[in-house]
Design a protein around this motif. Structure first.
Motif, PDB file in Angstrom:
ATOM      1  N   ASP A  65      13.562 -45.363  25.966  1.00  0.00           N
ATOM      2  CA  ASP A  65      13.949 -46.549  25.199  1.00  0.00           C
ATOM      3  C   ASP A  65      12.846 -47.035  24.277  1.00  0.00           C
ATOM      4  OD1 ASP A  65      16.586 -47.039  26.503  1.00  0.00           O
ATOM      5  OD2 ASP A  65      15.310 -47.233  28.274  1.00  0.00           O
ATOM      6  N   VAL A  66      11.592 -46.862  24.696  1.00  0.00           N
ATOM      7  CA  VAL A  66      10.442 -47.227  23.868  1.00  0.00           C
ATOM      8  C   VAL A  66       9.543 -46.004  23.764  1.00  0.00           C
ATOM      9  CG1 VAL A  66       8.456 -48.748  23.588  1.00  0.00           C
ATOM     10  CG2 VAL A  66      10.543 -49.616  24.666  1.00  0.00           C
ATOM     11  N   ILE A  67       9.234 -45.605  22.527  1.00  0.00           N
ATOM     12  CA  ILE A  67       8.405 -44.422  22.287  1.00  0.00           C
ATOM     13  C   ILE A  67       7.121 -44.896  21.608  1.00  0.00           C
ATOM     14  CG2 ILE A  67       8.281 -42.168  21.160  1.00  0.00           C
ATOM     15  CD1 ILE A  67      11.431 -42.345  21.028  1.00  0.00           C
ATOM     16  N   ASP A  68       6.000 -44.714  22.296  1.00  0.00           N
ATOM     17  CA  ASP A  68       4.696 -45.134  21.779  1.00  0.00           C
ATOM     18  C   ASP A  68       3.996 -43.937  21.143  1.00  0.00           C
ATOM     19  OD1 ASP A  68       4.971 -47.754  22.679  1.00  0.00           O
ATOM     20  OD2 ASP A  68       4.192 -47.265  24.658  1.00  0.00           O
ATOM     21  N   LEU A  69       3.699 -44.042  19.857  1.00  0.00           N
ATOM     22  CA  LEU A  69       3.018 -42.959  19.152  1.00  0.00           C
ATOM     23  C   LEU A  69       1.540 -42.992  19.506  1.00  0.00           C
ATOM     24  CD1 LEU A  69       4.665 -43.289  15.608  1.00  0.00           C
ATOM     25  CD2 LEU A  69       5.427 -41.928  17.575  1.00  0.00           C
ATOM     26  N   TYR A  74       4.820 -42.409  26.211  1.00  0.00           N
ATOM     27  CA  TYR A  74       3.892 -42.107  25.121  1.00  0.00           C
ATOM     28  C   TYR A  74       4.169 -40.706  24.595  1.00  0.00           C
ATOM     29  CZ  TYR A  74       1.334 -46.336  26.184  1.00  0.00           C
ATOM     30  OH  TYR A  74       0.998 -47.647  26.356  1.00  0.00           O
ATOM     31  N   LEU A  75       4.215 -40.589  23.283  1.00  0.00           N
ATOM     32  CA  LEU A  75       4.448 -39.300  22.625  1.00  0.00           C
ATOM     33  C   LEU A  75       3.152 -38.851  21.974  1.00  0.00           C
ATOM     34  CD1 LEU A  75       6.607 -37.173  21.749  1.00  0.00           C
ATOM     35  CD2 LEU A  75       6.824 -38.496  19.624  1.00  0.00           C
ATOM     36  N   HIS A  76       2.691 -37.662  22.305  1.00  0.00           N
ATOM     37  CA  HIS A  76       1.459 -37.137  21.719  1.00  0.00           C
ATOM     38  C   HIS A  76       1.745 -36.784  20.267  1.00  0.00           C
ATOM     39  CE1 HIS A  76       0.427 -35.501  26.035  1.00  0.00           C
ATOM     40  NE2 HIS A  76       0.816 -36.769  26.029  1.00  0.00           N
ATOM     41  N   ILE A 130       3.417 -48.009  17.330  1.00  0.00           N
ATOM     42  CA  ILE A 130       2.136 -47.340  17.191  1.00  0.00           C
ATOM     43  C   ILE A 130       1.238 -47.839  18.324  1.00  0.00           C
ATOM     44  CG2 ILE A 130       1.314 -49.095  15.537  1.00  0.00           C
ATOM     45  CD1 ILE A 130       0.233 -45.363  15.753  1.00  0.00           C
ATOM     46  N   SER A 131       0.667 -46.924  19.079  1.00  0.00           N
ATOM     47  CA  SER A 131      -0.249 -47.282  20.155  1.00  0.00           C
ATOM     48  C   SER A 131      -1.677 -47.125  19.655  1.00  0.00           C
ATOM     49  CB  SER A 131      -0.028 -46.382  21.375  1.00  0.00           C
ATOM     50  OG  SER A 131      -0.911 -46.747  22.417  1.00  0.00           O
ATOM     51  N   ILE A 132      -2.484 -48.162  19.864  1.00  0.00           N
ATOM     52  CA  ILE A 132      -3.859 -48.188  19.367  1.00  0.00           C
ATOM     53  C   ILE A 132      -4.822 -48.007  20.524  1.00  0.00           C
ATOM     54  CG2 ILE A 132      -5.595 -49.497  18.100  1.00  0.00           C
ATOM     55  CD1 ILE A 132      -3.127 -48.813  16.471  1.00  0.00           C
ATOM     56  N   GLY A 133      -5.724 -47.054  20.402  1.00  0.00           N
ATOM     57  CA  GLY A 133      -6.792 -46.913  21.387  1.00  0.00           C
ATOM     58  C   GLY A 133      -6.733 -45.622  22.155  1.00  0.00           C
ATOM     59  N   GLY A 134      -6.356 -45.706  23.446  1.00  0.00           N
ATOM     60  CA  GLY A 134      -6.448 -44.553  24.326  1.00  0.00           C
ATOM     61  C   GLY A 134      -7.868 -44.384  24.815  1.00  0.00           C
ATOM     62  N   MET A 165       9.502 -35.595  17.222  1.00  0.00           N
ATOM     63  CA  MET A 165      10.179 -36.874  17.412  1.00  0.00           C
ATOM     64  C   MET A 165      11.678 -36.682  17.626  1.00  0.00           C
ATOM     65  SD  MET A 165      10.315 -40.189  17.634  1.00  0.00           S
ATOM     66  CE  MET A 165       8.665 -40.708  17.182  1.00  0.00           C
ATOM     67  N   ALA A 166      12.288 -35.799  16.872  1.00  0.00           N
ATOM     68  CA  ALA A 166      13.725 -35.578  16.985  1.00  0.00           C
ATOM     69  C   ALA A 166      14.113 -34.997  18.343  1.00  0.00           C
ATOM     70  CB  ALA A 166      14.203 -34.655  15.873  1.00  0.00           C
ATOM     71  N   ASP A 167      13.135 -34.380  19.031  1.00  0.00           N
ATOM     72  CA  ASP A 167      13.427 -33.736  20.317  1.00  0.00           C
ATOM     73  C   ASP A 167      13.126 -34.631  21.522  1.00  0.00           C
ATOM     74  OD1 ASP A 167      14.179 -31.440  18.970  1.00  0.00           O
ATOM     75  OD2 ASP A 167      12.153 -30.597  19.018  1.00  0.00           O
ATOM     76  N   VAL A 168      12.698 -35.872  21.283  1.00  0.00           N
ATOM     77  CA  VAL A 168      12.463 -36.792  22.393  1.00  0.00           C
ATOM     78  C   VAL A 168      13.810 -37.104  23.050  1.00  0.00           C
ATOM     79  CG1 VAL A 168      11.709 -39.110  23.045  1.00  0.00           C
ATOM     80  CG2 VAL A 168      10.416 -37.801  21.343  1.00  0.00           C
ATOM     81  N   PRO A 169      13.962 -36.875  24.344  1.00  0.00           N
ATOM     82  CA  PRO A 169      15.251 -37.104  25.018  1.00  0.00           C
ATOM     83  C   PRO A 169      15.728 -38.553  24.885  1.00  0.00           C
ATOM     84  CG  PRO A 169      13.809 -35.785  26.403  1.00  0.00           C
ATOM     85  CD  PRO A 169      12.968 -36.269  25.261  1.00  0.00           C
ATOM     86  N   ASP A 170      17.023 -38.749  24.967  1.00  0.00           N
ATOM     87  CA  ASP A 170      17.626 -40.078  24.804  1.00  0.00           C
ATOM     88  C   ASP A 170      17.250 -41.040  25.926  1.00  0.00           C
ATOM     89  OD1 ASP A 170      18.843 -39.315  22.459  1.00  0.00           O
ATOM     90  OD2 ASP A 170      20.757 -38.790  23.408  1.00  0.00           O
TER      91      ASP A 170
END
Length: 615
Positions: A308-312, A286-288, A360-364, A300-305
């Motif tokens: 595989d799945v990046i949840d906003l 999950y990316l804050h 896109i992650s919904i909720g939290g 976003m550009a700095d998320v390491p390789d």
């Protein structure tokens, strides 16, 4: 998941209920039974309890977790009595189903010895009853009465002890009331054959059994399905693997012996029918993206390789019941150094070009969503679609927490849910899947409370659960199992959870993740009821959810323990006290809260994943 430190929510409600409080509650419920006196049966009354003196051992009785046995001492009458011993999270319940008549009065009694011994009847169609004794150093009779409902033809009578107490004894169990000829056990099924197979399923067929009203399907000795027909498809299997199956027949008298076994193999297959195009083993984070906290903002550009799945995190509702979801990138006032919207979108495209999926992650924790109406459902679909289209995203992560999903009383079948917030969510997700097609990535990140707790609890309420949220994700997961790319249950902030071994497992060690994941890959009875068997998921649909660091959540697991869990689940090696029901080399991978906290912790979580030898 939380905008702050993930352990901010107290884990208390998710922990097992205190024994003393539970005992007091049970006592209040059963208080009427304590003063009930034995009643003389009418002349037309019939003894309906089968083998109530246990002279034929446990014939007719089913005891949880193998807790019961017939003993020759002490006995109240005859040569045998029941001895049952609670262990761990099991209360040593021994029960049998009895055929009764509607709108009729019955008297249930038993002689008992021990501490905290219970006698009761459920499924009466009116008010279920129970009675108990706190202490019976010598034989003491418990008696209670009940009336059946207008359509009730079968009730369950039972005895049980209490958690952590010693063995109890029961003898001369009696159920007196109107009845007819006793129902005989059904015949053992014959003609079991394996039909069509895929890489993850095998279809079974068999001949009808005389006297049967239902059938139970066993895989390697573990029940995996129930049906009223003479065929079943067992799902959640590994590709290119041989499995052994048996079938038994059931009716109100009990369960027949198992049929002769048949062995069949899945095909080699491949791919992920749920869509997504993920690598064989994936790392999800999950990316804050809409807020900042102590972990710092990550572009976003700095998320390491490695990811595989990046949840906003997160798309959030404008109100709890509106269904209207909005996503706003973190403002510069809160996140110094945040990229422009144009750069954010360009970075998403670059990640996708490199084979990554951005959702896109919904909720939290703070984003409670309740789709109480069809209008809210339609608004949800439209607003989520707008976010996906605007940012060019690959799909949706459902991270409903709190009271976003709760079950109404009486919603007892995960295969046919009736609670509006559940029904509308299922409909909305199916609509989104149909709109975007096979490329759509659908993931879910429920807490263990919403999934595995559906196995643990029984009593009053949905599934018999003691909280309306208990197991509330199960109907959603089941309805979407053919569309679901990944389920990564949050194995943290959970308290202790009971596994299929009927023992409680604590967060932070390999055993916890092994036990929780084994349940998803094996299947489990909902609320301890084997007639409601939640089917297994495919290994490629399952990832283990963990906090990335001690800052990120209550239940942090050290890298060495994570490695042990993966070894056990994928290679049947390094297993601890919990023994799995198989090994799954196709397990998809790991999920963590969060990319930000892992970077804050020097990238330890991602490094451990990258270094793991999957083969």
């Amino acid at each position: 998941m939380d905008r702050t430190r993930r352990f901010s929510r107290p884990p208390g409600p998710l922990s097992p209920p205190p024994r003393l409080l539970a005992a007091l509650i049970a006592g209040v419920v059963a208080a009427g039974g304590l003063v009930a006196s034995a009643q003389t049966a009418h002349a037309a009354d019939t003894e309906l309890a089968r083998n109530g003196g246990f002279e034929a051992g446990l014939d007719g009785w089913s005891c949880t977790a193998g807790s019961g046995t017939a003993v020759s001492s002490p006995v109240h009458g005859g040569a045998k009595a029941l001895q049952a011993t609670p262990a761990g999270g099991d209360n040593a319940q021994c029960a049998q189903s009895v055929t009764v008549q509607p709108n009729s009065t019955y008297t249930l009694s038993s002689w008992v010895r021990g501490s905290y011994v219970y006698l009761g009847a459920s499924g009466t169609g009116t008010t279920d009853v129970s009675t108990w004794t706190q202490s019976a150093p010598s034989w003491q009779q418990l008696t209670t009465t009940f009336k059946t409902g207008a359509s009730t033809t079968s009730v369950t009578i039972y005895t049980h002890g209490w958690y952590g107490t010693g063995a109890y004894y029961a003898d001369d169990v009696s159920l007196l009331g109107p009845g007819g000829d006793p129902v005989q056990l059904p015949a053992v099924p014959t003609g079991l054959t394996a039909g069509s197979a895929t890489s993850s399923s095998i279809t079974l067929n068999w001949a009808a059994s005389s006297g049967a009203t239902g059938y139970r399907v066993y895989q390697g000795g573990t029940q995996v399905a129930t049906t009223s027909g003479t065929s079943a498809t067992v799902t959640g299997l590994a590709a290119s693997t041989a499995y052994t199956f048996q079938v038994s027949a059931t009716n109100t008298a009990g369960e027949s012996a198992k049929s002769a076994a048949v062995t069949a193999s899945t095909t080699s297959g491949g791919g992920n029918p749920g869509g997504g195009g993920l690598p064989a083993h994936a790392l999800v984070g999950y990316l804050h993206a809409s807020f900042a906290n102590g972990s710092g903002y990550t572009r976003m550009a700095d998320v390491p390789d490695s990811w595989d799945v990046i949840d906003l995190a997160f798309g959030e509702p404008t109100s709890v019941t509106s269904g209207d979801i909005r996503f706003t990138p973190c403002p510069v006032s809160e996140c110094p150094g945040v990229e422009s919207t144009a750069d954010f979108k360009a970075a998403i495209k670059a990640k996708q070009a490199a084979g990554k999926k951005v959702l896109i992650s919904i909720g939290g924790q703070n984003g409670q969503v309740q789709l109480t109406t069809t209008a809210a459902r339609d608004t949800f679909v439209a607003s989520v679609s707008k976010i996906i289209d605007e940012y060019g995203l690959d799909g949706l992560d459902v991270d409903f927490e709190g009271h976003s999903l709760s079950l109404n009383t009486g919603d007892t079948d995960f295969r046919n849910p009736t609670t509006p917030v559940v029904v509308n969510l299922i409909s909305a997700l199916k609509t989104l899947k149909a709109k975007y097609g096979a490329k759509f990535v659908l993931t879910m990140a429920p807490e263990t409370f919403f999934v595995q707790m559906g196995y643990q609890y029984y009593g009053s309420g949905p599934w018999g659960g003691q909280d309306p949220r208990c197991g509330a994700y199960l109907p959603v997961i089941h309805a979407l199992r053919d569309d679901l790319t990944l389920l990564h249950v949050q194995d943290y902030n959970s308290g202790s959870i009971m596994g299929l071994d009927n023992q409680y497992h604590s967060m932070g060690g390999a055993d916890f993740h092994i036990a929780m994941t084994d349940m998803l890959l094996t299947g489990f009875p909902v609320a301890g009821d084997s007639s409601r068997m939640f089917p297994a998921l495919r290994p490629d649909q399952v990832a283990i959810g963990l906090p990335a660091s001690t800052n990120a959540g209550n239940g942090y697991t050290a890298p060495a323990e994570v490695t042990k869990a993966l070894n056990c689940l994928t290679k049947n090696a390094d297993c601890g006290s919990y023994r799995t029901h198989g090994s799954w080399p196709g397990l998809r991978g790991l999920m963590t809260w969060s990319v930000n906290w892992d970077r804050f912790n020097g990238g330890e979580f991602a490094r451990n994943f990258d270094a793991y030898p999957w083969s």
